[in-house]
Design a protein around this motif. Structure first.
Motif, short mmCIF file in Angstrom:
data_model
loop_
_atom_site.label_atom_id
_atom_site.label_comp_id
_atom_site.label_asym_id
_atom_site.label_seq_id
_atom_site.Cartn_x
_atom_site.Cartn_y
_atom_site.Cartn_z
N THR A 46 0.11 2.59 -11.58
CA THR A 46 0.89 1.38 -11.34
C THR A 46 2.00 1.64 -10.32
O THR A 46 2.23 0.83 -9.41
CB THR A 46 1.51 0.87 -12.65
N GLU A 47 2.67 2.77 -10.44
CA GLU A 47 3.74 3.10 -9.50
C GLU A 47 3.18 3.28 -8.09
O GLU A 47 3.75 2.77 -7.10
CB GLU A 47 4.45 4.37 -9.95
N ALA A 48 2.04 3.97 -7.97
CA ALA A 48 1.43 4.16 -6.65
C ALA A 48 1.02 2.83 -6.03
O ALA A 48 1.23 2.59 -4.83
CB ALA A 48 0.22 5.09 -6.77
N ASP A 49 0.46 1.94 -6.85
CA ASP A 49 0.03 0.64 -6.35
C ASP A 49 1.24 -0.21 -5.93
O ASP A 49 1.23 -0.83 -4.86
CB ASP A 49 -0.76 -0.07 -7.45
N ASP A 50 2.28 -0.22 -6.76
CA ASP A 50 3.49 -0.99 -6.42
C ASP A 50 4.13 -0.50 -5.13
O ASP A 50 4.55 -1.30 -4.28
CB ASP A 50 4.50 -0.90 -7.57
N ASP A 51 4.23 0.83 -4.99
CA ASP A 51 4.85 1.39 -3.78
C ASP A 51 4.07 1.01 -2.53
O ASP A 51 4.66 0.63 -1.50
CB ASP A 51 4.91 2.92 -3.89
N LEU A 52 2.74 1.12 -2.59
CA LEU A 52 1.95 0.85 -1.40
C LEU A 52 1.98 -0.63 -1.05
O LEU A 52 2.09 -1.00 0.12
CB LEU A 52 0.51 1.33 -1.61
N ARG A 53 1.91 -1.50 -2.06
CA ARG A 53 1.99 -2.94 -1.78
C ARG A 53 3.33 -3.28 -1.13
O ARG A 53 3.39 -4.08 -0.20
CB ARG A 53 1.82 -3.73 -3.08
N TRP A 54 4.40 -2.70 -1.65
CA TRP A 54 5.72 -2.95 -1.06
C TRP A 54 5.76 -2.49 0.39
O TRP A 54 6.26 -3.20 1.27
CB TRP A 54 6.78 -2.21 -1.89
N ALA A 55 5.23 -1.28 0.66
CA ALA A 55 5.26 -0.75 2.02
C ALA A 55 4.45 -1.62 2.98
O ALA A 55 4.89 -1.91 4.11
CB ALA A 55 4.73 0.68 2.03
N GLN A 56 3.29 -2.08 2.53
CA GLN A 56 2.45 -2.90 3.40
C GLN A 56 3.04 -4.28 3.65
O GLN A 56 2.85 -4.87 4.71
CB GLN A 56 1.05 -3.02 2.78
N GLU A 57 3.76 -4.81 2.65
CA GLU A 57 4.39 -6.12 2.82
C GLU A 57 5.68 -6.04 3.65
O GLU A 57 6.09 -7.03 4.27
CB GLU A 57 4.70 -6.71 1.45
N THR A 58 6.31 -4.88 3.65
CA THR A 58 7.61 -4.72 4.31
C THR A 58 7.48 -4.32 5.77
O THR A 58 8.27 -4.74 6.62
CB THR A 58 8.48 -3.69 3.56
N TYR A 59 6.46 -3.52 6.07
CA TYR A 59 6.32 -2.97 7.42
C TYR A 59 4.98 -3.39 8.02
O TYR A 59 3.92 -3.16 7.44
CB TYR A 59 6.41 -1.44 7.40
N GLU A 60 5.03 -4.00 9.19
CA GLU A 60 3.83 -4.36 9.92
C GLU A 60 3.27 -3.12 10.62
O GLU A 60 4.02 -2.18 10.92
CB GLU A 60 4.15 -5.43 10.97
N PRO A 61 1.95 -3.11 10.90
CA PRO A 61 1.40 -1.99 11.66
C PRO A 61 2.13 -1.81 12.98
O PRO A 61 2.40 -2.76 13.72
CB PRO A 61 -0.06 -2.41 11.88
N GLY A 62 2.47 -0.59 13.28
CA GLY A 62 3.20 -0.30 14.51
C GLY A 62 4.71 -0.28 14.33
O GLY A 62 5.44 0.19 15.21
N ASP A 63 5.19 -0.79 13.18
CA ASP A 63 6.64 -0.80 12.94
C ASP A 63 7.15 0.52 12.38
O ASP A 63 8.35 0.77 12.38
CB ASP A 63 7.01 -1.92 11.95
N VAL A 64 6.24 1.32 11.89
CA VAL A 64 6.65 2.58 11.25
C VAL A 64 6.79 3.64 12.33
O VAL A 64 5.80 4.23 12.79
CB VAL A 64 5.62 3.01 10.19
N VAL A 65 8.01 3.86 12.76
CA VAL A 65 8.29 4.82 13.82
C VAL A 65 9.05 6.00 13.23
O VAL A 65 9.62 5.92 12.14
CB VAL A 65 9.11 4.16 14.94
#
Length: 328
Positions: free
Chosen positions: A204-223
């Protein structure tokens, strides 16, 4: 009750004295004046190998207790420390035993938020006053034992937030008439439920973290340098990924050829990234979802256990319960 001393006969030819009550410092004084040796917070011991010395010490204890307005009770119940060690010897794996003095009702109530799961342990702590509990620790697993009404009542404690910080429903605690039955229930029901709950929490923690990351950062925004919140999420994923992979590597987990190939690729790429040969952040954000979905679809885990080594009984005061939860 201003102050009370509860004495227990132990299996090691000693008397163990537990103090409780708002004025328990006077109970401690009475025990020490009578020759009891402080073992740790709230528990004192007196050797009973010499009957004459034992009688003299108990006579002095009664006198000092009367002078200091302290109640002394000799409990007919077996000593909790002996019960805990006997139980630990019957459990799979290696377990250490700590005594947890509970000299005040407030300290007993403080344990309630840290019991993981429903059942008789919560009921016992809420309804029965006990001067002492026992903590059994096997690896990252912590169990708490109390003895109301001559029964063994055992439940799981919340894992450290260094292990997981997202908790699903915990395992139900158990109640048994003796250590033989209690060990069987722990091994066959409580521990498998505990391990399943820990795994579900990690998933659950892994799923929550990844969903948050994908919703917060668009592709290419992670520099680079990566934002600290992303680094923290990646760190938690790297903590949990080996468990997810091991879950999918079990013989009874059916995988298609495509899924097996993906798992081989993911495990190899993760190993390379952790050894400086790849981008762990990119792997997490692009391929982590498929690993999590495979783990979510896998059947319930089957727990394997090994027989124990002899436990170590190390009475220590209860550790202060503090949260050092990992921040997103």
């Amino acid at each position: 009750m201003a102050a009370e001393i509860t004495l227990h006969r132990t299996a090691h030819s000693t008397l163990a004295g537990h103090v409780s009550g708002a004025s328990r410092q006077w109970a401690t004084t009475a025990l020490e004046l009578a020759g009891f040796t402080p073992a740790h917070d709230g528990i004192h011991q007196l050797p009973t190998v010499d009957p004459d010395q034992t009688r003299q010490a108990l006579h002095q204890l009664r006198q000092f207790a009367r002078d200091l307005d302290v109640t002394v009770t000799l409990s007919p119940q077996p000593y909790l420390g002996d019960i805990a060690v006997d139980l630990a010897q019957r459990l799979p794996g290696h377990w250490e035993v700590d005594l947890v003095p509970l000299p005040e009702a407030d300290r007993q109530r403080d344990l309630l938020p840290w019991v993981w799961g429903p059942g008789p342990l919560l009921t016992a702590l809420e309804r029965h006053r006990t001067p002492c509990a026992a903590r059994l620790t096997g690896g990252d697993t912590e169990l708490l034992l109390v003895q109301p009404d001559n029964e063994c009542v055992i439940g799981a404690m919340l894992p450290s937030p260094d292990i997981i910080e997202t908790f699903v429903a915990g395992p139900s605690s158990i109640s048994a008439a003796g250590t033989h039955m209690a060990a069987s229930l722990i091994e066959n029901r409580l521990l498998p439920q505990y391990q399943e709950a820990v795994f579900s929490s990690r998933l659950t923690e892994a799923d929550d973290d990844l969903r948050w990351a994908q919703e917060t950062y668009e592709p290419g925004d992670v520099v680079e340098p990566h934002p600290q919140e992303l680094v923290s999420g990646l760190g938690r994923f790297l903590d949990h990924a080996p468990e997810l992979i091991a879950h999918l590597r079990r013989p009874n987990t059916p995988l298609t050829a495509h899924e097996a190939a993906f798992l081989d690729y993911f495990e190899a790429t993760l190993g390379q990234a952790q050894n400086g040969g790849g981008d762990a952040m990119a792997l997490w954000l692009t391929e982590g979802e498929q690993l999590i979905e495979l783990a979510q679809a896998a059947p319930t885990r089957q727990t394997t256990v090994t027989r124990p080594a002899t436990p170590t009984a190390v009475p220590v005061p209860p550790a202060a319960v503090t949260s050092t939860g990992r921040s997103r």
